[in-house]
Design a protein around this motif. Structure first.
Motif, PDB file in Angstrom:
ATOM      1  N   VAL A  62       0.729  -0.822   0.177  1.00  0.00           N
ATOM      2  CA  VAL A  62      -0.314   0.232   0.150  1.00  0.00           C
ATOM      3  C   VAL A  62       0.810   1.228   0.231  1.00  0.00           C
ATOM      4  O   VAL A  62       0.224   1.587  -0.941  1.00  0.00           O
ATOM      5  N   ALA A  63       1.932   1.400   0.644  1.00  0.00           N
ATOM      6  CA  ALA A  63       3.104   2.286   0.562  1.00  0.00           C
ATOM      7  C   ALA A  63       3.529   2.407  -0.224  1.00  0.00           C
ATOM      8  O   ALA A  63       4.028   3.714  -0.868  1.00  0.00           O
ATOM      9  N   THR A  64       3.775   1.543  -1.260  1.00  0.00           N
ATOM     10  CA  THR A  64       4.167   1.551  -2.537  1.00  0.00           C
ATOM     11  C   THR A  64       4.063   2.115  -3.558  1.00  0.00           C
ATOM     12  O   THR A  64       4.522   3.179  -4.397  1.00  0.00           O
ATOM     13  N   GLY A  65       2.382   1.645  -3.178  1.00  0.00           N
ATOM     14  CA  GLY A  65       1.726   1.820  -4.102  1.00  0.00           C
ATOM     15  C   GLY A  65       0.937   3.216  -4.084  1.00  0.00           C
ATOM     16  O   GLY A  65       0.888   4.242  -5.145  1.00  0.00           O
ATOM     17  N   LEU A  66       0.988   4.220  -3.193  1.00  0.00           N
ATOM     18  CA  LEU A  66       1.064   5.283  -2.883  1.00  0.00           C
ATOM     19  C   LEU A  66       2.261   5.950  -3.443  1.00  0.00           C
ATOM     20  O   LEU A  66       1.761   7.233  -3.657  1.00  0.00           O
ATOM     21  N   MET A  67       3.217   5.943  -3.310  1.00  0.00           N
ATOM     22  CA  MET A  67       4.284   6.632  -3.440  1.00  0.00           C
ATOM     23  C   MET A  67       4.327   6.587  -5.279  1.00  0.00           C
ATOM     24  O   MET A  67       4.915   7.594  -5.409  1.00  0.00           O
ATOM     25  N   LEU A  68       4.231   4.751  -5.542  1.00  0.00           N
ATOM     26  CA  LEU A  68       3.708   5.675  -7.157  1.00  0.00           C
ATOM     27  C   LEU A  68       2.872   6.423  -7.366  1.00  0.00           C
ATOM     28  O   LEU A  68       2.698   7.275  -8.402  1.00  0.00           O
ATOM     29  N   THR A  69       1.599   6.701  -7.428  1.00  0.00           N
ATOM     30  CA  THR A  69       0.315   7.772  -7.265  1.00  0.00           C
ATOM     31  C   THR A  69       0.633   9.059  -7.293  1.00  0.00           C
ATOM     32  O   THR A  69       0.071   9.697  -7.864  1.00  0.00           O
ATOM     33  N   ILE A  70       1.793   9.259  -6.207  1.00  0.00           N
ATOM     34  CA  ILE A  70       1.856  10.708  -5.642  1.00  0.00           C
ATOM     35  C   ILE A  70       3.083  10.473  -6.701  1.00  0.00           C
ATOM     36  O   ILE A  70       2.996  12.406  -7.668  1.00  0.00           O
ATOM     37  N   LEU A  71       4.266   9.997  -7.201  1.00  0.00           N
ATOM     38  CA  LEU A  71       5.030  10.499  -7.510  1.00  0.00           C
ATOM     39  C   LEU A  71       4.705  11.320  -9.087  1.00  0.00           C
ATOM     40  O   LEU A  71       5.059  12.499  -9.446  1.00  0.00           O
ATOM     41  N   PRO A  72       3.632  10.951  -9.696  1.00  0.00           N
ATOM     42  CA  PRO A  72       4.068  11.831 -11.498  1.00  0.00           C
ATOM     43  C   PRO A  72       3.129  12.720 -11.083  1.00  0.00           C
ATOM     44  O   PRO A  72       4.075  13.481 -12.082  1.00  0.00           O
TER      45      PRO A  72
END
Length: 94
Positions: A62-72
């Motif tokens: 979940v934390a990794t997915g959130l970071m991938l969501t916020i990054l772009p």
């Protein structure tokens, strides 16, 4: 006339609109949930929902997915920050 006068004046507003439109499309949840059937075609924001089970949650995923969501979104904002602020404040000053 359009290219030399109108477009430079409208450029900050157009970039602000582009950032807001990107955020709206990037954060879609219900439409892909209803329309997309294949797992590999789901957007990242929707995939985070499927990392949660009935009784457990994979917090690392979940934390990794959130970071991938916020990054772009962060990268887009950093690249267009000056134009974004110009577009927001364009009507606020005389």
């Amino acid at each position: 006339v359009f290219k030399n006068i109108m477009l430079p004046l409208a450029w900050p507003g157009l970039t602000t609109l582009a950032v807001f439109q990107f955020l709206g499309v990037w954060n879609m949840y219900v439409e892909p949930l209803l329309l997309v059937q294949k797992d590999e075609l789901r957007p990242v924001g929707l995939a985070i929902f499927f990392f949660q089970g009935r009784y457990t949650t994979d917090r690392g995923m979940v934390a990794t997915g959130l970071m991938l969501t916020i990054l772009p979104v962060l990268i887009l904002y950093i690249l267009l920050q000056r134009k974004f602020i110009e577009g927001i404040t364009a009507g606020a000053t005389k």
